[in-house]
Design an enzyme around this catalytic site. Sequence first.
Site, PDB file in Angstrom:
ATOM      1  N   LYS A  13       0.969   3.358 -11.614  1.00 42.94           N
ATOM      2  CA  LYS A  13       1.462   1.989 -11.826  1.00 42.94           C
ATOM      3  C   LYS A  13       0.481   1.183 -12.674  1.00 42.94           C
ATOM      4  CE  LYS A  13       1.583   0.757  -7.464  1.00 42.94           C
ATOM      5  NZ  LYS A  13       1.043   1.966  -6.857  1.00 42.94           N
ATOM      6  N   ARG A  88       4.095  -4.752  -0.722  1.00 45.79           N
ATOM      7  CA  ARG A  88       3.813  -3.453  -0.111  1.00 45.79           C
ATOM      8  C   ARG A  88       4.621  -3.235   1.162  1.00 45.79           C
ATOM      9  NH1 ARG A  88      -0.679  -1.818  -3.228  1.00 45.79           N
ATOM     10  NH2 ARG A  88      -1.878  -0.269  -2.116  1.00 45.79           N
ATOM     11  N   ARG A 127      -9.585  11.137  -9.169  1.00 47.25           N
ATOM     12  CA  ARG A 127      -9.778   9.915  -9.956  1.00 47.25           C
ATOM     13  C   ARG A 127     -11.254   9.476  -9.980  1.00 47.25           C
ATOM     14  NH1 ARG A 127      -5.442   5.250  -9.176  1.00 47.25           N
ATOM     15  NH2 ARG A 127      -6.267   4.991  -7.080  1.00 47.25           N
ATOM     16  N   ARG A 160     -13.643   5.669  -6.106  1.00 50.36           N
ATOM     17  CA  ARG A 160     -13.370   4.525  -5.235  1.00 50.36           C
ATOM     18  C   ARG A 160     -13.491   4.957  -3.780  1.00 50.36           C
ATOM     19  NH1 ARG A 160      -7.720   2.101  -7.382  1.00 50.36           N
ATOM     20  NH2 ARG A 160      -7.377   2.042  -5.144  1.00 50.36           N
ATOM     21  N   ARG A 171      -3.469   6.301   3.194  1.00 46.65           N
ATOM     22  CA  ARG A 171      -2.771   5.425   2.233  1.00 46.65           C
ATOM     23  C   ARG A 171      -1.378   5.952   1.925  1.00 46.65           C
ATOM     24  NH1 ARG A 171      -6.492   5.429  -2.622  1.00 46.65           N
ATOM     25  NH2 ARG A 171      -5.072   3.911  -3.547  1.00 46.65           N
TER      26      ARG A 171
HETATM   27  P1  AMP Z   1      -4.224  -0.357  -4.674  1.00 45.31           P
HETATM   28  O1  AMP Z   1      -5.282  -0.370  -5.712  1.00 45.31           O
HETATM   29  O2  AMP Z   1      -2.997  -1.150  -5.076  1.00 45.31           O
HETATM   30  O3  AMP Z   1      -3.875   1.037  -4.207  1.00 45.31           O
HETATM   31  O4  AMP Z   1      -4.801  -1.137  -3.399  1.00 45.31           O
HETATM   32  C1  AMP Z   1      -5.964  -0.705  -2.734  1.00 45.31           C
HETATM   33  C2  AMP Z   1      -5.985  -1.250  -1.320  1.00 45.31           C
HETATM   34  O5  AMP Z   1      -5.940  -2.686  -1.345  1.00 45.31           O
HETATM   35  C3  AMP Z   1      -4.796  -0.843  -0.446  1.00 45.31           C
HETATM   36  O6  AMP Z   1      -4.971   0.422   0.152  1.00 45.31           O
HETATM   37  C4  AMP Z   1      -4.772  -1.975   0.584  1.00 45.31           C
HETATM   38  O7  AMP Z   1      -5.802  -1.818   1.542  1.00 45.31           O
HETATM   39  C5  AMP Z   1      -5.148  -3.191  -0.272  1.00 45.31           C
HETATM   40  N1  AMP Z   1      -3.945  -3.816  -0.844  1.00 45.31           N
HETATM   41  C6  AMP Z   1      -3.578  -3.886  -2.160  1.00 45.31           C
HETATM   42  N2  AMP Z   1      -2.429  -4.546  -2.308  1.00 45.31           N
HETATM   43  C7  AMP Z   1      -2.026  -4.894  -1.060  1.00 45.31           C
HETATM   44  C8  AMP Z   1      -0.886  -5.589  -0.544  1.00 45.31           C
HETATM   45  N3  AMP Z   1       0.098  -6.038  -1.356  1.00 45.31           N
HETATM   46  N4  AMP Z   1      -0.814  -5.782   0.797  1.00 45.31           N
HETATM   47  C9  AMP Z   1      -1.779  -5.349   1.631  1.00 45.31           C
HETATM   48  N5  AMP Z   1      -2.868  -4.674   1.205  1.00 45.31           N
HETATM   49  C10 AMP Z   1      -3.005  -4.447  -0.126  1.00 45.31           C
END
Ligand code: AMP
Length: 214
Positions: A13, A88, A127, A160, A171
Amino acid sequence: MRIVLLGAPGAGKGTQAKKLIDKYTIPQISTGDILRKAVADATQLGKEAKGFMDRGELVPDSVVIGMVKERLSQDDCKKGFILDGFPRNTSQAETLDQVLTSMGMPLQVALSVDVDFDVLLKRLTGRRTCKSCGQMYNIYFSKPSKESSCDKCTGELYQRDDDKEETIKKRLDVYRAQTEPLIDYYGKKGILKRVEGIGDIDEIFKKICSILGS
Ligand code: AMP
């Protein structure tokens, strides 16, 4: 263009969002990026979010929704935006609908980037990101020439915290349980589009552009 990008962690994404920003000159709103910056800067928000992120859990809605509302109210979102990583879960999606309707700028497209589970795992565990310039690599699919330094700026490459194997599993579980139902949610609203997110990045982008009608 007001668009939400849906897809599991590792679906690409973020990569496609970056290309869409260039094409449409609209901002990308990545809740993951905003939260990671807050953690790195050790702000109050970052302190609240870190534990959830390290465990691969969702940060509470109350924290994330406030953050997104504030970002959407900034001037540059008037001409459109790409939401990446938000919503989410259904509650975030419903709140987003309310907020955008009250601002007179409802969503136009929810684009789901679909990728098989096995590919997701390799993408996530492989990654690596450059600490200095943010360039991303993958040790399976797009290797840097040297294992731990960036080809562009020689910065140090890191993994990360939430890309470690045990967190990844969590996740992906969270995605299936909480985020995947949004595909139905937007399907019922009639704004869902889907693209297969496997293969060459530019080819996927071409498919996205044709889906978006441009
Ligand atoms: P991402 O980079 O989008 O995979 O986000 C990394 C982490 O940030 C996720 O595993 C969640 O812990 C937190 N996170 C990101 N976006 C959200 C969201 N919309 N709602 C809740 N937690 C989020």
